[in-house]
Motif scaffolding. Structure first.
Motif, PDB file in Angstrom:
ATOM      1  N   MET A 151       0.820  -1.207   0.000  1.00 57.10           N
ATOM      2  CA  MET A 151       0.000   0.000   0.000  1.00 57.10           C
ATOM      3  C   MET A 151       0.858   1.262   0.000  1.00 57.10           C
ATOM      4  O   MET A 151       0.516   2.259  -0.647  1.00 57.10           O
ATOM      5  N   PHE A 163       0.757   4.110  -2.842  1.00 59.92           N
ATOM      6  CA  PHE A 163       0.571   5.498  -2.415  1.00 59.92           C
ATOM      7  C   PHE A 163       1.647   6.393  -3.026  1.00 59.92           C
ATOM      8  O   PHE A 163       1.358   7.479  -3.548  1.00 59.92           O
ATOM      9  N   ILE A 188      -4.260   0.182   4.784  1.00 57.61           N
ATOM     10  CA  ILE A 188      -4.472   1.474   4.115  1.00 57.61           C
ATOM     11  C   ILE A 188      -4.616   2.629   5.096  1.00 57.61           C
ATOM     12  O   ILE A 188      -4.570   3.794   4.685  1.00 57.61           O
ATOM     13  N   PHE A 227      -4.700   6.019   2.580  1.00 55.84           N
ATOM     14  CA  PHE A 227      -5.759   6.235   1.594  1.00 55.84           C
ATOM     15  C   PHE A 227      -7.097   6.584   2.240  1.00 55.84           C
ATOM     16  O   PHE A 227      -7.366   6.214   3.394  1.00 55.84           O
ATOM     17  N   LEU A 250      -9.796   3.740  -3.995  1.00 53.25           N
ATOM     18  CA  LEU A 250      -9.112   4.506  -2.959  1.00 53.25           C
ATOM     19  C   LEU A 250      -8.507   5.766  -3.561  1.00 53.25           C
ATOM     20  O   LEU A 250      -8.114   5.781  -4.722  1.00 53.25           O
TER      21      LEU A 250
END
Length: 390
Positions: free
Chosen positions: A258, A262, A309, A313, A378
Motif C-alpha cells: 500500500m 501510495f 491502508i 488512503f 481509494l
C-alpha cells in the motif's frame, strides 16, 4: 510357538486396521451427513468412494487429504461444485483437523515472509508459467484471469468486457493518462484501457509466459509490460489498477504494498484494488490450494485491508461481486473441459483432476459465500466533492 505368536500378531494388526477404517468411515460419514452429503448417495452433490483409505486420509490431513485423494481417484462426485457448496454451507471446514504439518506451515507463515521478492517469483512461476496454451483454452478471448461481472452478460466474453469497462469507469480514465497495472497478467486490462480510453499503460508481472504473450497481444498500443516485482516500482501515475494480484502479496507485505501504491499515485489519482477476500483474518491459505495451485497466497480480510491502508488512503467505494466468481469459475471449467483434447498430450489425467478440483471447489466456495470478491476505489486525499462513477 513363534508361528502362533506371528499369526496372533497378524490378526491383531488386521483387527486394528479394520477397526480404524470402520471408525474413520463412520466418523466422516456422520460429518458429511450433517451437511446434507451422503456417502455413496444418489444426489448430485453426494460422493462416491472408490478406495476405503479415503476416510482415514481425510480425517488425518483434512483439506489436503480431501484434495489429494480426489487427485488419486479415490472418490468422485457428479457435481463437485455442489459438493463443496454443501460442505462449506454446513461449515465442515471449521471442523477439519489440522495435522502437525499444517500447523507447522501456519506457524512458519506467521514467523517468516513467504512472499519476499525471491519467493514471490518462484510462487508466480509455479502457477502462471504452467503454459499459455492452458490459459488460452480456458479463459475468454481477452485472456482475463479474474472475476467477470455478469450483470446483463450472456457469455464469459461479455462478463469480462463489462468488468474491464466498469474498472476503467471507476478509475475515471481520460485520454492521455498514464495508468499503472500491478499484476497485469496477459495485458487484458492494459489493452482494453488503451484501446477504449486512449490511455498509456505500464503493466508489471512476475510471469515470463504472461509478459511474452501480453506484449504480443498489446503490440501497436501504448502499453509497456515489464517483468518486475511491485517493490521495484518508482515514478508516478495518474491512476493505478491491481486486478487479482493482491492475493499474492502476503500479510507481512500488505503495508509495504500500500505504501508503494501510495508513493506511485498522483495526488488526484485513484487506485482500484480488485481482490478475492476472506470473511476471517488469517495468516494462511487452504493447504491443498497452497501446495498445488497458489503457493503461499493469502486472502485478505476487511480488517487486514483496513489496517494496511490506514493513514494512507481514503476509502471512496467498496463493492462485492462474490457470486459473479461462481459463474466465472464454472465458465472456466466448461472451457477447460471442452478443450481438454487439445491439452491432454501435455497435461496428464492427474492434472485434469487437480485442475477440475481447483476450479469447481472454488466455485462452490464462492457459492457458499465463504470467499468474497471485492473492488475498492481509494484516493490519496479524498475526492473533492465526493466520489462518483457512471
Amino acid at each position: 510357538m513363534a508361528v502362533q505368536l506371528l499369526a496372533r500378531l497378524r490378526v491383531n494388526i488386521c483387527t486394528i486396521y479394520t477397526s480404524t477404517h470402520v471408525n474413520a468411515k463412520d466418523t466422516l460419514s456422520r460429518l458429511f451427513s450433517s451437511a446434507g452429503i451422503t456417502v455413496n448417495g444418489s444426489n448430485a452433490w453426494d460422493i462416491q468412494v472408490h478406495n476405503e483409505h479415503f476416510y482415514t486420509q481425510v480425517l488425518a490431513t483434512g483439506s489436503l487429504g480431501l484434495g489429494e485423494s480426489y487427485m488419486s481417484n479415490w472418490w468422485d462426485s457428479p457435481r463437485l461444485d455442489e459438493f463443496f457448496h454443501h460442505l462449506l454451507r454446513g461449515e465442515l471446514d471449521t471442523k477439519a483437523h489440522k495435522s502437525l504439518a499444517i500447523q507447522g506451515e501456519i506457524l512458519f507463515s506467521r514467523l517468516f515472509n513467504r512472499q519476499n521478492p525471491a519467493s514471490a517469483y518462484r510462487n508466480a512461476v509455479k502457477h502462471y508459467d504452467l503454459g499459455n496454451d492452458l490459459f488460452t483454452q480456458m479463459l475468454d478471448r481477452r485472456m482475463v484471469y479474474t472475476c467477470g461481472f455478469w450483470k446483463n452478460a450472456q457469455s464469459l466474453n461479455e462478463a469480462q468486457e463489462y468488468k474491464l469497462d466498469l474498472s476503467c469507469r471507476k478509475l475515471q480514465l481520460k485520454p492521455g493518462m498514464h495508468v499503472l497495472d500491478i499484476g497485469c497478467g496477459w495485458g487484458s486490462f492494459a489493452k482494453y484501457a488503451a484501446e477504449k480510453y486512449q490511455v498509456k499503460v505500464t503493466g508489471i508481472t512476475l510471469s515470463k509466459e504472461q509478459a511474452e504473450l501480453g506484449r504480443q497481444l498489446c503490440k501497436g498500443l501504448p502499453v509497456d509490460i515489464q517483468l518486475m516485482d511491485y517493490r521495484q516500482l518508482g515514478g508516478q501515475y495518474d491512476a493505478i489498477a491491481s486486478l487479482g494480484m493482491f492475493e499474492h502479496v502476503g500479510l507481512k507485505n500488505y503495508r509495504i504494498y500500500m505504501q508503494t501504491v501510495f508513493n506511485c499515485l498522483r495526488d488526484e489519482g485513484l487506485f482500484l484494488l480488485h481482490t478475492i477476500g476472506s470473511n476471517h483474518s488469517t495468516a494462511y491459505i487452504d493447504p491443498w490450494i497452497n501446495k498445488y495451485i497458489f503457493p503461499h497466497s493469502l486472502l485478505p480480510s476487511i480488517r487486514q485491508i483496513g489496517k494496511a491502508i490506514e493513514g494512507l488512503f481514503v476509502m471512496e467505494h467498496w463493492e462485492n461481486f462474490s457470486t459473479d466468481y461462481d459463474k466465472t469459475l464454472s465458465a472456466w471449467f466448461t472451457n477447460f473441459s471442452s478443450n481438454w483434447n487439445k491439452l491432454k498430450a501435455k497435461y496428464d489425467d492427474t492434472f485434469y483432476r487437480m485442475w477440475k478440483y481447483y476450479l469447481l471447489s472454488c466455485a462452490g466456495s464462492f457459492r457458499a459465500r465463504k470467499n468474497q470478491l471485492w473492488q475498492l476505489v481509494l484516493s490519496r486525499k479524498g475526492v473533492e466533492g465526493g466520489y462518483r462513477f457512471s
